[in-house]
Design a protein around this motif. Structure first.
Motif, PDB file in Angstrom:
ATOM      1  N   ARG A 171       0.824  -1.210   0.000  1.00  0.00           N
ATOM      2  CA  ARG A 171       0.000   0.000   0.000  1.00  0.00           C
ATOM      3  C   ARG A 171       0.858   1.259   0.000  1.00  0.00           C
ATOM      4  O   ARG A 171       0.580   2.220  -0.738  1.00  0.00           O
ATOM      5  CB  ARG A 171      -0.946   0.006   1.211  1.00  0.00           C
ATOM      6  CG  ARG A 171      -2.144  -0.902   1.093  1.00  0.00           C
ATOM      7  CD  ARG A 171      -3.211  -0.516   2.104  1.00  0.00           C
ATOM      8  NE  ARG A 171      -2.732  -0.587   3.460  1.00  0.00           N
ATOM      9  CZ  ARG A 171      -2.784  -1.662   4.226  1.00  0.00           C
ATOM     10  NH1 ARG A 171      -3.316  -2.786   3.750  1.00  0.00           N
ATOM     11  NH2 ARG A 171      -2.334  -1.640   5.462  1.00  0.00           N
TER      12      ARG A 171
ATOM     13  N   ASP B  49       2.513   1.634  -3.462  1.00  0.00           N
ATOM     14  CA  ASP B  49       1.539   2.059  -4.469  1.00  0.00           C
ATOM     15  C   ASP B  49       1.227   3.548  -4.332  1.00  0.00           C
ATOM     16  O   ASP B  49       1.149   4.279  -5.340  1.00  0.00           O
ATOM     17  CB  ASP B  49       0.255   1.234  -4.344  1.00  0.00           C
ATOM     18  CG  ASP B  49       0.457  -0.195  -4.803  1.00  0.00           C
ATOM     19  OD1 ASP B  49       1.431  -0.455  -5.532  1.00  0.00           O
ATOM     20  OD2 ASP B  49      -0.359  -1.063  -4.416  1.00  0.00           O
ATOM     21  N   GLU B  50       1.015   4.010  -3.106  1.00  0.00           N
ATOM     22  CA  GLU B  50       0.744   5.432  -2.896  1.00  0.00           C
ATOM     23  C   GLU B  50       1.939   6.295  -3.307  1.00  0.00           C
ATOM     24  O   GLU B  50       1.771   7.349  -3.939  1.00  0.00           O
ATOM     25  CB  GLU B  50       0.398   5.677  -1.431  1.00  0.00           C
ATOM     26  CG  GLU B  50      -0.918   5.052  -0.991  1.00  0.00           C
ATOM     27  CD  GLU B  50      -1.188   5.253   0.489  1.00  0.00           C
ATOM     28  OE1 GLU B  50      -0.325   5.905   1.140  1.00  0.00           O
ATOM     29  OE2 GLU B  50      -2.218   4.779   0.983  1.00  0.00           O
TER      30      GLU B  50
ATOM     31  N   TYR C 185       4.216   5.548  -5.532  1.00  0.00           N
ATOM     32  CA  TYR C 185       4.360   5.515  -6.993  1.00  0.00           C
ATOM     33  C   TYR C 185       3.334   6.430  -7.661  1.00  0.00           C
ATOM     34  O   TYR C 185       3.645   7.102  -8.652  1.00  0.00           O
ATOM     35  CB  TYR C 185       4.205   4.083  -7.490  1.00  0.00           C
ATOM     36  CG  TYR C 185       4.300   3.963  -8.994  1.00  0.00           C
ATOM     37  CD1 TYR C 185       5.534   4.007  -9.631  1.00  0.00           C
ATOM     38  CD2 TYR C 185       3.160   3.817  -9.780  1.00  0.00           C
ATOM     39  CE1 TYR C 185       5.640   3.913 -11.007  1.00  0.00           C
ATOM     40  CE2 TYR C 185       3.247   3.725 -11.158  1.00  0.00           C
ATOM     41  CZ  TYR C 185       4.497   3.768 -11.764  1.00  0.00           C
ATOM     42  OH  TYR C 185       4.584   3.676 -13.128  1.00  0.00           O
ATOM     43  N   GLU C 186       2.109   6.463  -7.142  1.00  0.00           N
ATOM     44  CA  GLU C 186       1.098   7.345  -7.719  1.00  0.00           C
ATOM     45  C   GLU C 186       1.470   8.820  -7.552  1.00  0.00           C
ATOM     46  O   GLU C 186       1.120   9.653  -8.396  1.00  0.00           O
ATOM     47  CB  GLU C 186      -0.254   7.074  -7.052  1.00  0.00           C
ATOM     48  CG  GLU C 186      -0.850   5.727  -7.415  1.00  0.00           C
ATOM     49  CD  GLU C 186      -2.161   5.476  -6.709  1.00  0.00           C
ATOM     50  OE1 GLU C 186      -2.588   6.361  -5.933  1.00  0.00           O
ATOM     51  OE2 GLU C 186      -2.768   4.405  -6.922  1.00  0.00           O
ATOM     52  N   VAL C 187       2.183   9.140  -6.483  1.00  0.00           N
ATOM     53  CA  VAL C 187       2.615  10.526  -6.278  1.00  0.00           C
ATOM     54  C   VAL C 187       3.862  10.837  -7.108  1.00  0.00           C
ATOM     55  O   VAL C 187       4.000  11.935  -7.668  1.00  0.00           O
ATOM     56  CB  VAL C 187       2.882  10.771  -4.778  1.00  0.00           C
ATOM     57  CG1 VAL C 187       3.489  12.144  -4.553  1.00  0.00           C
ATOM     58  CG2 VAL C 187       1.589  10.627  -3.978  1.00  0.00           C
ATOM     59  N   ASP C 188       4.771   9.861  -7.222  1.00  0.00           N
ATOM     60  CA  ASP C 188       6.043  10.125  -7.881  1.00  0.00           C
ATOM     61  C   ASP C 188       5.936  10.096  -9.397  1.00  0.00           C
ATOM     62  O   ASP C 188       6.673  10.815 -10.082  1.00  0.00           O
ATOM     63  CB  ASP C 188       7.075   9.087  -7.423  1.00  0.00           C
ATOM     64  CG  ASP C 188       8.440   9.340  -8.021  1.00  0.00           C
ATOM     65  OD1 ASP C 188       9.142  10.228  -7.515  1.00  0.00           O
ATOM     66  OD2 ASP C 188       8.796   8.654  -9.009  1.00  0.00           O
ATOM     67  N   ALA C 189       5.041   9.275  -9.959  1.00  0.00           N
ATOM     68  CA  ALA C 189       4.962   9.136 -11.418  1.00  0.00           C
ATOM     69  C   ALA C 189       4.631  10.447 -12.119  1.00  0.00           C
ATOM     70  O   ALA C 189       5.293  10.807 -13.103  1.00  0.00           O
ATOM     71  CB  ALA C 189       3.948   8.048 -11.778  1.00  0.00           C
ATOM     72  N   PRO C 190       3.627  11.240 -11.667  1.00  0.00           N
ATOM     73  CA  PRO C 190       3.389  12.525 -12.357  1.00  0.00           C
ATOM     74  C   PRO C 190       4.539  13.516 -12.183  1.00  0.00           C
ATOM     75  O   PRO C 190       4.831  14.292 -13.100  1.00  0.00           O
ATOM     76  CB  PRO C 190       2.104  13.049 -11.691  1.00  0.00           C
ATOM     77  CG  PRO C 190       1.454  11.854 -11.090  1.00  0.00           C
ATOM     78  CD  PRO C 190       2.578  10.983 -10.670  1.00  0.00           C
TER      79      PRO C 190
ATOM     80  N   ARG D 179      10.545   4.533  -9.975  1.00  0.00           N
ATOM     81  CA  ARG D 179      10.365   4.757 -11.415  1.00  0.00           C
ATOM     82  C   ARG D 179      10.850   3.588 -12.254  1.00  0.00           C
ATOM     83  O   ARG D 179      10.215   3.229 -13.251  1.00  0.00           O
ATOM     84  CB  ARG D 179      11.099   6.028 -11.841  1.00  0.00           C
ATOM     85  CG  ARG D 179      10.505   7.308 -11.318  1.00  0.00           C
ATOM     86  CD  ARG D 179      11.132   8.510 -12.013  1.00  0.00           C
ATOM     87  NE  ARG D 179      12.582   8.507 -11.894  1.00  0.00           N
ATOM     88  CZ  ARG D 179      13.253   9.096 -10.903  1.00  0.00           C
ATOM     89  NH1 ARG D 179      12.595   9.726  -9.948  1.00  0.00           N
ATOM     90  NH2 ARG D 179      14.572   9.063 -10.854  1.00  0.00           N
TER      91      ARG D 179
ATOM     92  N   PRO E 289       7.703  -0.853 -11.028  1.00  0.00           N
ATOM     93  CA  PRO E 289       6.711  -1.359 -11.988  1.00  0.00           C
ATOM     94  C   PRO E 289       6.958  -2.811 -12.399  1.00  0.00           C
ATOM     95  O   PRO E 289       6.027  -3.618 -12.477  1.00  0.00           O
ATOM     96  CB  PRO E 289       6.853  -0.397 -13.180  1.00  0.00           C
ATOM     97  CG  PRO E 289       7.356   0.866 -12.577  1.00  0.00           C
ATOM     98  CD  PRO E 289       8.273   0.430 -11.486  1.00  0.00           C
TER      99      PRO E 289
ATOM    100  N   ASN F  88       6.178  -5.044  -9.380  1.00  0.00           N
ATOM    101  CA  ASN F  88       4.737  -5.176  -9.182  1.00  0.00           C
ATOM    102  C   ASN F  88       4.134  -6.126 -10.210  1.00  0.00           C
ATOM    103  O   ASN F  88       3.256  -6.944  -9.888  1.00  0.00           O
ATOM    104  CB  ASN F  88       4.088  -3.798  -9.289  1.00  0.00           C
ATOM    105  CG  ASN F  88       2.650  -3.799  -8.814  1.00  0.00           C
ATOM    106  OD1 ASN F  88       2.312  -4.483  -7.852  1.00  0.00           O
ATOM    107  ND2 ASN F  88       1.796  -3.039  -9.473  1.00  0.00           N
TER     108      ASN F  88
END
Length: 448
Positions: free
Chosen positions: A134, A137-138, A140-145, A176, A180, A183
């Motif tokens: 968890r 995932d959180e 990665y969602e913040v770092d990807a943009p 980055r 991925p 996962n």
């Protein structure tokens, strides 16, 4: 799914189906978002007390899960969601022993029971790995943009940078470039083990259970007897000396933890059922049929009645005297036959027109049409209907020009004599004279 293994001739009554295991995993995965949602709703009411708890929800949930799951592993042999489905965890065997399991189930149960080391390994799989996933995932969602910003964000730290900056750089690089693929490998391994378990090629439905040597089985009569004996022993040993009160903290805490396996899954099922009910077409059809039997009155538009009253000209009543000497009142509409329905009779007067609150000037308005199919401004059939915020429907071009102050009726009414003494109705509803928030952007097209 049990039918597949039955065809191969190796049906095991204690082996749960893949459907049971996936249902248990889905139920366990629904717990964190459900509890987070309930905590968010309560935080809106009591932010002073619950905001810090909401910000540390993942850590507190992992700590509570560690305590609850450890209790259930020691007393029930499985997690509380597995206990809800009648499942347990035990040590894996190299080969099955069906005869010993049927003749001496209690001995087999004690031999395959999880030890303290096995319990901690299972806790790492049940609590530690989901918590870590968890958080990754959180992150990665913040770092990807942010990685799309380019070198400003992905630039390596300079020489002599602090240890924290170096750690953050390598952590972002891991998210980055490595996470991925990691996962994807995790989900691929889960799929491979699920397929192998479905076709009876492996005893494990999860790769992590294979690593720690634990498998999931159905509970049998010996397990239920052991749980019942344990509850009786705890009830006898934990009873207070002064009369056995049920409200003592020790008894209440034990009963509260023991009831989690039924209360939480049942509550989640109820929430998911309500979510399905309000999102399904079946509920919409039932509500539509119920609404068809209701004769709802048309909506009342505030200001429409006043507009009709002030735009209706005051016509005197004509009194006639009959041959018998009795006075009779006749409606002048019948006398005139509509001959005086000219444009001058429809124009408002300063005494009946609405007054603007800012300028204290009368506002130019038009009377509502006799039919809802007609536009109040052009008095023709409505073309490309658009609704104002007051609920009145016009032609889109008419109301757009009216609110812009460029309609022909406005230019014709606002003459040099009336300029500065009247408001043209710009930015207002043409019938009620009320301000429309957002101007022309506040109009809503109607799709018929």
């Amino acid at each position: 799914m049990e039918f597949v293994t039955a065809l191969r001739g190796t049906f095991d009554d204690g082996k749960p189906s893949l459907f049971e295991l996936l249902s248990e995993q889905q139920l366990a995965s629904l717990l964190p978002p459900t509890l987070r949602y309930l905590l968010t709703v309560l935080t809106h009411r009591y932010p002073r007390y619950l905001l810090r708890i909401l910000n540390s929800f993942d850590e507190l949930y992992a700590l509570a899960g560690l305590l609850v799951e450890r209790h259930y592993l020691k007393t029930r042999g499985g997690s509380f969601t597995e206990h809800f489905y009648g499942l347990k965890r035990e040590k894996a065997l190299a080969a099955e022993i069906p005869r010993a399991a049927s003749s001496a189930p209690n001995v087999v149960r004690d031999a395959l029971k999880l030890s303290d080391a096995d319990i901690w390994k299972n806790l790492a799989v049940m609590v530690g790995i989901p918590y870590l996933k968890r958080k990754l995932d959180e992150a990665y969602e913040v770092d990807a943009p942010r990685a799309m910003l380019g070198g400003q964000y992905t630039r390596p730290p300079a020489k002599g940078a602090k240890m924290k900056e170096r750690f953050l750089y390598y952590y972002r690089w891991f998210l980055r470039n490595v996470y991925p693929s990691l996962n994807a490998a995790y989900y691929f391994a889960m799929l491979a083990f699920n397929l192998g378990y479905l076709f009876d090629n492996t005893k494990y439905h999860n790769p992590f259970l294979w690593l720690i040597g634990t498998r999931v089985r159905r509970m049998n009569g010996a397990d239920y007897q052991a749980i019942e004996a344990l509850e009786k022993a705890v009830a006898k040993g934990g009873a207070p000396r002064s009369g056995g009160s049920m409200l003592s903290p020790r008894n209440m805490g034990r009963r509260l933890v023991g009831s989690l396996s039924l209360v939480l899954p049942t509550s989640i099922f109820a929430l998911k059922f309500l979510e399905w009910w309000y999102a399904s077409d079946f509920a919409k059809q039932l509500s539509r049929k119920a609404a068809e039997s209701l004769d709802l009155p048309p909506p009342t538009v505030t200001g429409l009645v006043e507009a009709q009253a002030r735009n209706k000209p005051n016509k005197p009543k004509i009194t006639r005297t009959s041959e018998d000497g009795v006075e009779e009142k006749a409606d002048d509409e019948a006398e005139e036959g509509g001959a005086e329905s000219s444009d001058t009779s429809k124009e408002p007067t300063p005494e009946t027109a609405p007054i603007a609150a800012s300028t204290l000037l009368p506002i130019f308005t038009v009377p509502p049409p006799k039919s809802s199919d007609l536009c109040p401004i052009c008095e023709d059939e409505i073309q490309t209907p658009a609704a104002c915020q007051t609920g009145v429907v016009y032609c889109f071009s008419c109301i757009h020009k009216w609110m812009s102050g460029t309609h022909a009726r406005q230019e014709k009414f606002i003459t040099k004599e009336r300029e500065g003494k009247w408001e043209s109705g710009e930015g207002r509803c043409a019938v009620t004279g009320r301000k429309v928030l957002g101007g022309t952007e506040g109009l809503r097209r109607i799709m018929v």
